[in-house]
Write a protein that holds these residues in place. Structure first.
Motif, PDB file in Angstrom:
ATOM      1  N   ALA A 491     -63.128  95.072  -1.250  1.00 20.61           N
ATOM      2  CA  ALA A 491     -64.041  95.240   0.048  1.00 20.61           C
ATOM      3  C   ALA A 491     -63.505  96.632   0.906  1.00 20.61           C
ATOM      4  CB  ALA A 491     -63.676  94.010   0.914  1.00 20.61           C
ATOM      5  N   VAL A 495     -65.163  99.705   2.030  1.00 18.71           N
ATOM      6  CA  VAL A 495     -65.683 100.172   3.679  1.00 18.71           C
ATOM      7  C   VAL A 495     -65.087 101.103   4.531  1.00 18.71           C
ATOM      8  CG1 VAL A 495     -66.386  97.543   4.474  1.00 18.71           C
ATOM      9  CG2 VAL A 495     -63.817  99.104   4.449  1.00 18.71           C
ATOM     10  N   ILE A 505     -64.647  93.825   7.351  1.00 20.63           N
ATOM     11  CA  ILE A 505     -64.377  92.780   6.451  1.00 20.63           C
ATOM     12  C   ILE A 505     -63.824  91.227   6.632  1.00 20.63           C
ATOM     13  CG2 ILE A 505     -62.811  92.119   3.917  1.00 20.63           C
ATOM     14  CD1 ILE A 505     -62.433  95.086   3.510  1.00 20.63           C
ATOM     15  N   ASN A 522     -68.515  92.076   3.546  1.00 20.85           N
ATOM     16  CA  ASN A 522     -67.734  93.860   3.999  1.00 20.85           C
ATOM     17  C   ASN A 522     -69.530  94.605   3.856  1.00 20.85           C
ATOM     18  OD1 ASN A 522     -67.165  94.027   0.836  1.00 20.85           O
ATOM     19  ND2 ASN A 522     -68.528  96.249   1.548  1.00 20.85           N
ATOM     20  N   CYS A 578     -74.210  92.984   4.267  1.00 20.29           N
ATOM     21  CA  CYS A 578     -73.324  93.203   4.181  1.00 20.29           C
ATOM     22  C   CYS A 578     -73.635  92.912   2.463  1.00 20.29           C
ATOM     23  CB  CYS A 578     -72.806  92.057   4.407  1.00 20.29           C
ATOM     24  SG  CYS A 578     -71.994  92.288   6.765  1.00 20.29           S
TER      25      CYS A 578
END
Length: 588
Positions: A491, A495, A505, A522, A578
C-alpha cells in the motif's frame, strides 16, 4: 542424615514428575497422530466418493441416452408395422429387430378377459403369451401409457408417450439382463417394446464405469483394501432380492442388489449396524476393527443421489442415498505411528536422562557449596548493613543542606528560584507514549513501526483492531506480521505515486465468529491494477519499477501464508477509487 533424605526425596519427586509428564505427552501424541491419520483417510475417502459419484452419474446419463434411442426405435417400428397387431408377424419383428440393431421387439396388447397386458407378438419366442400383471411397477407404467397419460413411476426415464426402466434381469429369461423401452401414442392397438442387452452398458462400465474406477483406486493406493457401494435398504438381507416369475423361476433384481458396486470381502458383524447408522443420520461413520484376518479402518460415507435414481429399496421405492464403504489397512497407520513413536521415545529418553543428570549435578553443587553460600550471605549482609548506615548518615547530612537552602530562599522571597530548585531536586517526570491497545505485542510493534514510516513519508495511515487478544497458538505471530507487513508495504508503494493529500491507507483487523480478517484499502486510480489482480499473486510479478528494488514477492508471500492456513486472499475495488486487499483465515 535428615537433610540427605530430603535431597533424595526431592530427586525422586523430580524424576517421578518427569516420568508422569513424558507419559502424558506420549499418549497425547499417540491420540493426536491417530486422529491425524483418521482425518487423512477421510480426506482420501471423500476424493474417492466424488470420483465414484461422478462416474455413476455418467452411467445414468449414458442409460438415458440409450432410452432416447429406444424411443426412436419404437417410432421407426411404428412406421414399419401395420397398426393392427393381428396383421403383424413374429418374423417381421425379427427382421425389424436386426435392421434397427436391437436385441428383440415385442408387442403388448390389453386382454380384457384375462385382465392383463400380454405379449402377443415378439421376435423372441420365449416372450410370447407372457402376462405382465405381476411386474411391479412395470404394469402400472403400461396402463398409464395405454391410457395416454404421463407415466408417474418415480424412477426410470419418462419421455412423451414413452417410459423405460433401468437395466434389469429378464423375468422370461432369468440369466439375461436387458433394458426395455415402451411406446404408445394411440395410433396402434398395441404397445411397442424394443429392448437391448446390457452388452453396450457393460462396455461403457469396463471403459469408464464405477467398477473400473474402484479397481484402479485400490490398485494405486497401497493402504486401500476394498471399496464397496452398498444399498442401505437391502444390505441387511445378506443376499439379493428374489421374486418368482409366472413359471416359478427365481428372478434376481439388479436394482435392489445389496452390493451395488465393488466387492464385499472384508465383512464384519458390525457392518449392518454401521450402514444403518450412516444412512439414518446422514453422517460418516468410522470403525476400527478386524475383518478377513486384518486390522482395518472401515469408513461408511452416505452419498446423496437424486430422487428417481435406479437404486431401489425392498418395496421398489427409489432411494435418496447409498453408502460408500472404504476399507483401509490399519497396518499402514500403525507403521507410521510406530515410526513417530520411536522418535518421540528416543527424545523422551534423552531429555529424561539429561534432566536426571542436571538434577544430580545441581543437587551435588548446592550440597557442597551450602556452607560457603551461608558464610558469603552473612558477610554480604554485614557489609550491606554498614553501607546502609553510611548512606543514612550522608543523606542526613545532605538533607540538612537541602532544608537550609530551601529555608534561605524562602526567607529571601526568591519564589522563582525556590520553584526551580525543588523541581531540580525532585527530577523531571518522564512522559511515556501510550501503548497501542491491539492485544498482540508482535502486531502492535509492527504497526508502531509502520506509523513511524507513514509519518516520515507524509502518509495518512489509519488502523483499527478488534478481538486480537483472543488469538491462540494456532497462528504464528511471525506469519501474521509477514502478512500485514507485506500488505502495508504494498500500500505504501502505491500511495507514494499520489500527492500528499491523497496518500490514504486504512487497515482493519478483527477476530470474530471463528474468522481472523485483515482488510487494507488504499488510494488507487489505475483500473488495470484491479484487472491484473490475479497476476499480482504470481512470484516475480510487480507493477513497480524494477530499478526500485522490488522483486514482486510481497503479495505471493502473503498468498502462500494465507493458503497454508486454509484462508482466502481477495482483491477488489470500490467507488472511492480504492483498491482493497482482504485476508480471511479460519480461527477456531
Amino acid at each position: 542424615m535428615m537433610r540427605r533424605n530430603r535431597w533424595q526425596l526431592a530427586i525422586i519427586l523430580v524424576i517421578v514428575l518427569i516420568g508422569i509428564n513424558n507419559t502424558v505427552y506420549y499418549f497425547m501424541a499417540k491420540r493426536s497422530l491417530e486422529n491425524g491419520m483418521r482425518h487423512e483417510m477421510l480426506a482420501v475417502a471423500k476424493q474417492i466418493q466424488l470420483s465414484i459419484e461422478q462416474s455413476r452419474l455418467g452411467g445414468e446419463v449414458f442409460q438415458n441416452q440409450i432410452g432416447r434411442e429406444l424411443r426412436a426405435v419404437s417410432i421407426a417400428a411404428e412406421y414399419a408395422l401395420d397398426p393392427d397387431i393381428d396383421k403383424v408377424t413374429n418374423d417381421q419383428l425379427a427382421e425389424l429387430s436386426n435392421k434397427l440393431d436391437v436385441t428383440h421387439i415385442s408387442l403388448f396388447r390389453q386382454n380384457s378377459e384375462k385382465d392383463d397386458i400380454i405379449i402377443e407378438k415378439s421376435s423372441d419366442p420365449k416372450e410370447l403369451n407372457r402376462g405382465s400383471k405381476t411386474w411391479d411397477p412395470w404394469y402400472d407404467a403400461f396402463q398409464q401409457l395405454l391410457a395416454l397419460k404421463p407415466v408417474s413411476v418415480k424412477w426410470g426415464q419418462t419421455l412423451p408417450q414413452f417410459w423405460t426402466g433401468p437395466f434389469e434381469s429378464a423375468s422370461t429369461d432369468v440369466d439375461k439382463i436387458y433394458k426395455w423401452g415402451y411406446y404408445y401414442d394411440g395410433s396402434t392397438n398395441y404397445l411397442i417394446d424394443p429392448y437391448i442387452s446390457n452388452a453396450m452398458m457393460q462396455q461403457y462400465e469396463d471403459a469408464t464405469g464405477v467398477n473400473r474406477l474402484i479397481k484402479r483406486a485400490v490398485e494405486e493406493n497401497a493402504s486401500l483394501l476394498e471399496i464397496t457401494a452398498v444399498n442401505p435398504a437391502t444390505f441387511s438381507l445378506g443376499g439379493p432380492v428374489l421374486t418368482k416369475n409366472d413359471v416359478g423361476e427365481w428372478v434376481e433384481h439388479i436394482t435392489q442388489q445389496p452390493v451395488i458396486y465393488g466387492k464385499y470381502t472384508y465383512q464384519n458383524d458390525g457392518d449392518v449396524k454401521s450402514v444403518e447408522e450412516s444412512y439414518r443420520t446422514g453422517r460418516t461413520v468410522t470403525m476400527n476393527t478386524h475383518a478377513n484376518g486384518k486390522h482395518v479402518l472401515k469408513t461408511f460415507i452416505p452419498v446423496q443421489i437424486p430422487k428417481g435414481s435406479s437404486i431401489l429399496g425392498k418395496e421398489g421405492e427409489s432411494l435418496d442415498r447409498y453408502i460408500l464403504t472404504i476399507v483401509s489397512d490399519y497396518q499402514f497407520v500403525q507403521d507410521s505411528l510406530d515410526e513417530q513413536f520411536l522418535n518421540i521415545g528416543l527424545i523422551i529418553t534423552v531429555i529424561t536422562i539429561l534432566c536426571m543428570i542436571a538434577v544430580v549435578i545441581v543437587t551435588s553443587y548446592f550440597r557442597r557449596s551450602k556452607d560457603q553460600i551461608a558464610k558469603h550471605a552473612q558477610l554480604t549482609y554485614v557489609d550491606e548493613m554498614n553501607q546502609l548506615l553510611v548512606s543514612v548518615r550522608a543523606q542526613r547530612h545532605d538533607f540538612l543542606n537541602y532544608v537550609q537552602t530551601i529555608h534561605s530562599l524562602a526567607e529571601l522571597g526568591k519564589t522563582a528560584e525556590l520553584q526551580a530548585y525543588t523541581k531540580e531536586l525532585a527530577g523531571d517526570v518522564q512522559l511515556t507514549n501510550d501503548f497501542i491497545n491491539i492485544g498482540n505485542p508482535a502486531i502492535a510493534a509492527l504497526i508502531r513501526s509502520k506509523f513511524a514510516q507513514a509519518v516520515e513519508r507524509k502518509i495518512q495511515f489509519e488502523s483499527s483492531f478488534r478481538g486480537l487478544d483472543n488469538l491462540d497458538l494456532g497462528i504464528k505471530s511471525l506469519d501474521l506480521t509477514r502478512i500485514i507487513g507485506n500488505l502495508i508495504d504494498n500500500a505504501f508503494d502505491e500511495v507514494m505515486k499520489y500527492p500528499e493529500e491523497r496518500r490514504l491507507i486504512r487497515l482493519e483487523g478483527v477476530l470474530e465468529n471463528g474468522e481472523l480478517a485483515f482488510v487494507i484499502r488504499n488510494t488507487c486510480d489505475s483500473p488495470e491494477t484491479v484487472l491484473s489482480a490475479q497476476q499480482l499473486f504470481d512470484p516475480g510479478y510487480s507493477t513497480k519499477q524494477k530499478d526500485g528494488g522490488h522483486q514482486g514477492l510481497g503479495l505471493p508471500i502473503v498468498k502462500q501464508i494465507v493458503s497454508m492456513y486454509k484462508g482466502t486472499l481477495q482483491v477488489t475495488s470500490d467507488s472511492e477509487e480504492c483498491i482493497i486487499f482482504s485476508v480471511r483465515i479460519p480461527h477456531y
